[in-house]
Design an enzyme around this catalytic site. Structure first.
Site, mmCIF file in Angstrom:
data_model
loop_
_atom_site.group_PDB
_atom_site.id
_atom_site.type_symbol
_atom_site.label_atom_id
_atom_site.label_comp_id
_atom_site.label_asym_id
_atom_site.label_seq_id
_atom_site.Cartn_x
_atom_site.Cartn_y
_atom_site.Cartn_z
ATOM 1 N N ASN A 116 38.620 -0.625 38.468
ATOM 2 C CA ASN A 116 38.037 -1.657 39.182
ATOM 3 C C ASN A 116 36.841 -0.691 39.997
ATOM 4 O O ASN A 116 37.266 0.619 40.225
ATOM 5 C CB ASN A 116 38.845 -2.524 40.310
ATOM 6 N N HIS A 118 34.677 -0.771 43.495
ATOM 7 C CA HIS A 118 34.721 -1.560 44.711
ATOM 8 C C HIS A 118 33.557 -0.690 45.602
ATOM 9 O O HIS A 118 33.241 0.345 45.763
ATOM 10 C CB HIS A 118 35.970 -1.391 45.278
ATOM 11 N N SER A 145 33.958 3.045 45.340
ATOM 12 C CA SER A 145 35.344 3.665 45.106
ATOM 13 C C SER A 145 35.558 3.293 43.659
ATOM 14 O O SER A 145 35.328 1.968 43.379
ATOM 15 C CB SER A 145 36.494 3.271 45.962
ATOM 16 N N ASP A 154 42.301 -3.918 46.224
ATOM 17 C CA ASP A 154 41.515 -2.872 46.466
ATOM 18 C C ASP A 154 42.476 -1.586 46.909
ATOM 19 O O ASP A 154 41.780 -0.911 47.847
ATOM 20 C CB ASP A 154 40.357 -3.219 47.351
#
Ligand code: GRF
Length: 224
Positions: A116, A118, A145, A154
């Site tokens: 992911n 973020h 990030s 997260d």
């Protein structure tokens, strides 16, 4: 004599998104510029009007829409998502603005294969409104990030970060634009590490070039 040369097959990516898809576009652009060798096998969205779906269609990439039925549980949605993904056999699931929290059952099925991006310097500001929060706190730096996804929102192991200075006259929108410019460089770069088989997750530890990573790689892009 015929000599056959076998080249390793290109990494198969499934990209999940809910909106604009500018990060997906950055991946397409990196592929077109020969900076990244991957095959995007499918783009999946939970939103039928996500512009990212159009970006995928423009490139001839298969798209699938999986909307959440009002009565369906998170688990039921994630089971349908997992079934859809299995049809495409991705090596890596790339979250690019996919606005759903994934269940631990889903994440465990694809452990070490979901990443992911973020828009904050995690562990600061998990969740939403990260640019506003960085401004409210008068942070000196803000950024992005890229991390492996675990069941904790997260909070999975951090692969890389990139940062920019926060200016006194920044607004949430101006900050968002600078962070997104960084995202568009950083996500393809980190994906290229997967392509080169440089990156893996083993027992919760990230390995880059066979060495455990003790801190996220700080990516530097001087002109942003
Ligand atoms: C990005 O800012 C990313 O960090 C976050 O969602 C946003 C997606 O933007 N996870 P886009 O759809 O790629 O333009």
């Amino acid at each position: 004599m015929v000599v056959s040369v076998s080249t390793p097959s290109s990494l198969r990516l499934a990209v999940l998104l809910s909106g604009n898809g500018s990060n997906l576009q950055a991946i397409f652009d990196a592929i077109a510029a020969n900076r990244l060798v991957v095959t995007i096998v499918v783009v999946i969205s939970d939103q039928q009007d996500a512009y990212g779906l159009q970006r995928a269609k423009n490139q001839g990439v298969p798209t699938r829409i999986l909307e959440k039925k009002p009565t369906a549980t998170r688990l039921a949605y994630d089971q349908a998502l997992a079934a859809l993904l299995h049809d495409y056999q991705p090596d890596l699931i790339v979250l690019a603005g996919f606005m759903r929290i994934l269940s631990s059952e889903f994440v465990e099925q694809f452990a070490g294969k979901i990443i992911n991006i973020h828009p904050s310097l995690l562990p600061a500001y998990p969740g939403l409104h990260t640019h506003e929060r960085a401004l409210t706190n008068r942070d000196r730096y803000h950024g992005l990030s890229i991390h492996f996804v675990t069941a904790d929102l997260d909070a999975g192991p951090l692969i890389a970060q990139a940062r920019c200075e926060v200016a006194t006259d920044d607004t949430p929108e101006s900050l968002k634009q600078r962070v997104q410019a960084l995202e568009h460089r950083a996500y393809p770069e980190v994906l290229s590490w997967f392509t080169a088989r440089r990156l893996s997750l083993q027992d919760g530890l990230i390995y880059l070039d066979q060495k455990p990573l003790s801190a996220p790689v700080l990516l530097q892009y001087p002109s942003v």
